[in-house]
Design an enzyme around this catalytic site. Structure first.
Site, PDB file in Angstrom:
ATOM      1  N   GLY A 164       9.010  -3.289  -2.104  1.00  0.00           N
ATOM      2  CA  GLY A 164       8.437  -4.572  -1.706  1.00  0.00           C
ATOM      3  C   GLY A 164       8.903  -5.012  -0.335  1.00  0.00           C
ATOM      4  O   GLY A 164       8.130  -5.570   0.455  1.00  0.00           O
ATOM      5  N   ASP A 202       3.204  -0.436  -8.731  1.00  0.00           N
ATOM      6  CA  ASP A 202       4.494  -1.070  -8.999  1.00  0.00           C
ATOM      7  C   ASP A 202       4.555  -1.628 -10.412  1.00  0.00           C
ATOM      8  O   ASP A 202       5.531  -1.416 -11.148  1.00  0.00           O
ATOM      9  CB  ASP A 202       4.733  -2.182  -7.976  1.00  0.00           C
ATOM     10  CG  ASP A 202       6.095  -2.827  -8.128  1.00  0.00           C
ATOM     11  OD1 ASP A 202       7.106  -2.138  -7.940  1.00  0.00           O
ATOM     12  OD2 ASP A 202       6.150  -4.031  -8.452  1.00  0.00           O
ATOM     13  N   THR A 247      -0.569  -3.530  -0.383  1.00  0.00           N
ATOM     14  CA  THR A 247      -1.896  -3.110  -0.831  1.00  0.00           C
ATOM     15  C   THR A 247      -2.070  -3.389  -2.318  1.00  0.00           C
ATOM     16  O   THR A 247      -1.090  -3.538  -3.059  1.00  0.00           O
ATOM     17  CB  THR A 247      -2.108  -1.603  -0.584  1.00  0.00           C
ATOM     18  OG1 THR A 247      -1.125  -0.864  -1.332  1.00  0.00           O
ATOM     19  CG2 THR A 247      -1.990  -1.272   0.895  1.00  0.00           C
ATOM     20  N   ASP A 286       6.812  -0.323 -13.645  1.00  0.00           N
ATOM     21  CA  ASP A 286       7.706  -1.247 -14.353  1.00  0.00           C
ATOM     22  C   ASP A 286       7.470  -1.207 -15.849  1.00  0.00           C
ATOM     23  O   ASP A 286       8.403  -1.071 -16.649  1.00  0.00           O
ATOM     24  CB  ASP A 286       7.496  -2.674 -13.833  1.00  0.00           C
ATOM     25  CG  ASP A 286       8.062  -2.874 -12.437  1.00  0.00           C
ATOM     26  OD1 ASP A 286       8.911  -2.070 -12.038  1.00  0.00           O
ATOM     27  OD2 ASP A 286       7.650  -3.830 -11.766  1.00  0.00           O
ATOM     28  N   ARG A 289       6.394  -5.555   3.052  1.00  0.00           N
ATOM     29  CA  ARG A 289       6.307  -6.746   3.907  1.00  0.00           C
ATOM     30  C   ARG A 289       6.712  -6.425   5.340  1.00  0.00           C
ATOM     31  O   ARG A 289       6.104  -6.920   6.295  1.00  0.00           O
ATOM     32  CB  ARG A 289       7.198  -7.847   3.341  1.00  0.00           C
ATOM     33  CG  ARG A 289       6.722  -8.396   2.000  1.00  0.00           C
ATOM     34  CD  ARG A 289       7.567  -9.574   1.547  1.00  0.00           C
ATOM     35  NE  ARG A 289       8.931  -9.165   1.247  1.00  0.00           N
ATOM     36  CZ  ARG A 289       9.350  -8.759   0.058  1.00  0.00           C
ATOM     37  NH1 ARG A 289       8.487  -8.671  -0.952  1.00  0.00           N
ATOM     38  NH2 ARG A 289      10.609  -8.416  -0.141  1.00  0.00           N
TER      39      ARG A 289
END
Length: 332
Positions: A114, A131, A124, A135, A118
């Protein structure tokens, strides 16, 4: 049929005439050339370099080589969290230390990807989906193992898996169907839920809740290797000295497991093989510290499921009103 063919030919001829033009050159002669019509979007795409979303930095593995200020990135392709998660699953049954390290690094990369997304402006939709899937999959796999390691509490772990999947799927579906395709699932308005707004918009809160939630389950995983209570009835085929050593807390020799169970991969054999592999003090401390945050994380999952379900119900009611439903009963 001939009339239709004639009209089609005339249309094609008109289109070709509209795309042709005359160019007058210096010697007074003229030549005809055809100007191919290009789509506006294609013209716009030509102004940008080619991008492969699958090879964006947050979606890649290994060690990034960044050369500032150009931020040139050199990386070997692959998806690090998935590779590490699969490796941790391979070592999960009998190698607690190796598994815990691989699993923890995989979870920490959740925050790292992450950050790079950034930093390099490479956020995207594919990355967000990848992601979330990673998880949910990794946590579910760990909970599946805990359900087998602690069969008495298997229903608790099954419910946790169901809650996690249902909560995030419903929230994502509600966001995409009612919030718009360009709205992130993390953009939760305070008027809809202040606790979800705090959870998703405050990066510190999000990191520690997710991290300590995983830490608690890792601690439970380590406890499954720490001095479980064994039934003396399982040990009737081994010598008294071997049985006494196991009951007193000694690590089980693999040859002993083979004497008791026909299959070394049966549930009982694996449970016996995990016995007393490590001390339980540190896992108990970690589990005690992270337990309250884990409970709060599950409470947030419940809130997320309820709020998303209500949002979908509101959308359904609005749609039904637009369709004139339910139909009003005609008066007799």
């Amino acid at each position: 049929m001939s009339g239709a063919r004639t009209r089609r030919q005339a249309a094609l001829a008109t289109k070709a005439a509209n795309t042709d033009s005359q160019v007058v050159v210096e010697n007074g002669s003229s030549e005809a050339y055809s100007v191919a019509a290009k789509d506006t979007s294609e013209d716009a795409d030509d102004d940008y370099p080619h991008e492969n979303i699958f090879l964006f930095v947050p979606n890649l593995i290994e060690t990034p080589t960044l050369r500032l200020p150009a931020l040139t990135v050199s990386m070997r392709p692959g998806f690090s969290r998935i590779v590490l998660a699969i490796a941790s699953l391979y070592f999960m049954p009998l190698h607690p230390r190796t598994c815990s390290i691989l699993y923890s690094v995989s979870c920490l990369l959740d925050a790292l990807d992450g950050y790079f997304a950034r930093l390099l402006e490479q956020s995207t939709k594919f990355g967000a989906v990848l992601d979330m899937i990673t998880d949910r999959a990794t946590t579910s796999c760990l909970l599946c193992f805990l359900a087998s390691a602690f069969p008495r509490w298997s229903i608790v772990f099954q419910l946790l898996i169901s809650l996690d999947m249902a909560s995030h799927y419903t929230h994502m579906y509600a966001t995409l169907s009612l919030g718009g395709q360009n709205q992130s699932h993390k953009n939760v308005d305070k008027t809809r839920s202040w606790i979800l707004n705090l959870y998703y918009t405050n990066r510190t809160v999000l990191f520690w809740f997710c991290a300590l939630n995983e830490v608690f389950f890792i601690a439970l995983y380590l406890l499954s290797f720490s001095s479980p209570l064994l039934s003396p009835g399982l040990l009737h085929q081994v010598s008294d000295s071997a049985a006494s050593a196991i009951i007193k807390g000694g690590e089980v020799n693999p040859s002993v497991v083979g004497q008791i169970y026909a299959s070394p991969y049966s549930a009982g054999a694996l449970e016996l093989a995990r016995a007393n592999k490590m001390d339980s003090t540190v896992p108990w401390i970690i589990a005690s510290i992270s337990f309250p945050i884990m409970l709060l994380k599950q409470f947030i999952n419940v809130v997320q499921l309820i709020k998303a379900s209500r949002w979908l119900a509101e959308g359904d009611i609005k749609t039904r009103r637009e369709q004139g439903l339910p139909r009003r009963k005609k008066s007799a």
